[in-house]
Scaffold this motif. Structure first.
Motif, PDB file in Angstrom:
ATOM      1  N   UNK A 222      -6.872 -21.157 -11.296  1.00 38.25           N
ATOM      2  CA  UNK A 222      -6.553 -22.132 -12.331  1.00 38.25           C
ATOM      3  C   UNK A 222      -7.274 -21.765 -13.619  1.00 38.25           C
ATOM      4  N   UNK A 223      -6.787 -22.286 -14.737  1.00 35.02           N
ATOM      5  CA  UNK A 223      -7.439 -22.047 -16.006  1.00 35.02           C
ATOM      6  C   UNK A 223      -8.809 -22.696 -16.058  1.00 35.02           C
ATOM      7  N   UNK A 224      -9.635 -22.234 -17.004  1.00 34.53           N
ATOM      8  CA  UNK A 224     -11.007 -22.731 -17.113  1.00 34.53           C
ATOM      9  C   UNK A 224     -11.062 -24.238 -17.310  1.00 34.53           C
ATOM     10  N   UNK A 225     -10.168 -24.769 -18.151  1.00 31.23           N
ATOM     11  CA  UNK A 225     -10.168 -26.209 -18.410  1.00 31.23           C
ATOM     12  C   UNK A 225      -9.805 -26.999 -17.160  1.00 31.23           C
ATOM     13  N   UNK A 226      -8.864 -26.485 -16.370  1.00 34.82           N
ATOM     14  CA  UNK A 226      -8.468 -27.162 -15.131  1.00 34.82           C
ATOM     15  C   UNK A 226      -9.614 -27.134 -14.118  1.00 34.82           C
TER      16      UNK A 226
END
Length: 326
Positions: A222-226
């Motif tokens: 998943x992306x860093x923000x997720x």
């Protein structure tokens, strides 16, 4: 396929490419322009690509089975990878071959107004398709630049359509330039040069698509923000005091697997630990709805174990989960 998969953009591109392909082949029949033939094949390849994306989206919606317990979400990545192969082979290599043949055996264009008129029509149609893809992408892109969006997007359809339409517009300009120079100089070699340039462009775009979809097929986190949202949702400071280690994996564009070892109180009962896990899972799903599969393993944090450092052999493909505590 969800709306975020860019269905409207795919359908708009498919309709535009079918109409453009017919017009280009008619122009080739009347003018003998190799650029028009290459562009016609390019549009047919693009139409096939959009059909593949729609098929992949449909197949990805199948329910999980015993043989495929995590479902078929990655079918969309497989079909997106097939798109890059089609674009490279049918679109790029054919155009390069046709351009080489035209350079080797040049001839003057006939009925030049046919390719010019068709190219003008194609630029308008591709422009509409590109505008639709941009509008769909802007709903998901946020503050990312276009290269970042193409690189980080987990749904492959919009990046594929964006690159295809962008390449198609540049290819049309190259074709128009080749036809224009052939008319101005009376030398059909320029038509072949334009065709070769179109082929090289399609090959480059196909390689970019192949690299991006390969990464998705291998499995991206998943992306860093997720990931930060998942961490914040997991830890409540009471029943779950921390995350010892965590792994995420996209099972599909809208399906995320989350596996984590969580720190709980050393004197919690089994009933309290089970309730803490259930509550953490509920918080994660509320914060990140695409987290469809969640595995949480309870453990007791140990500063001594954390201080031992990383052991690359402990976890396949990553550092020791005990590196941040156990």
């Amino acid at each position: 396929m969800s709306a975020s998969g860019g269905t409207r953009a795919i359908v708009a591109a498919l309709g535009a490419n079918l109409a453009i392909a017919v017009a280009k082949f008619v122009a080739f029949a009347f003018s003998g322009s190799s650029s028009m033939l290459a562009e016609g094949v390019h549009s047919v390849a693009d139409s096939g690509n959009q059909f593949l994306l729609l098929v992949g989206g449909k197949k990805a919606q199948r329910e999980a089975t015993e043989q495929h317990p995590f479902g078929y979400g990655r079918e969309r990545y497989v079909y997106a990878f097939l798109v890059s192969i089609v674009l490279f082979s049918i679109g790029g290599m054919f155009a390069i071959y046709e351009g080489y043949e035209k350079i080797s055996h040049p001839h003057e264009l006939e009925n030049w107004y046919w390719p010019v008129a068709v190219l003008a029509f194609a630029i308008c149609a591709e422009g509409y398709s590109f505008r639709t893809a941009i509008k769909e992408s802007n709903e998901l892109r946020g503050k990312l630049s276009w290269p970042q969006f193409i690189r980080r997007a987990k749904a492959p359809e919009l990046p594929v359509v964006l690159l295809e339409d962008f390449g198609a517009l540049i290819g049309l300009v190259l074709a128009l330039g080749g036809v224009g120079l052939a008319l101005l100089t009376g030398n059909g070699v320029w038509d072949g040069v334009g065709t070769v340039c179109i082929g090289v462009l399609l090959v480059l775009i196909a390689l970019v698509l192949a690299a991006e979809t390969k990464s998705l097929l291998l499995g991206e986190a998943a992306g860093t923000d997720v990931i930060e949202q998942i961490k914040d949702a997991t830890v409540d400071g009471d029943t779950v005091t921390g995350i010892i280690h965590m792994r995420t994996l996209h099972l599909g564009p809208e399906e995320l697997l989350v596996a984590a070892k969580i720190a709980v109180q050393h004197d919690d009962t089994a009933t309290e630990v089970a309730a803490a896990i259930d509550a953490a899972e509920s918080r994660i799903r509320a914060a990140v709805p695409i987290a469809r599969v969640i595995y949480l393993e309870p453990d007791v944090y140990s500063a001594a174990e954390a201080a031992r450092g990383a052991d690359p052999e402990a976890t396949p493909g990553g550092p020791n989960p005990h590196a941040t505590g156990h």
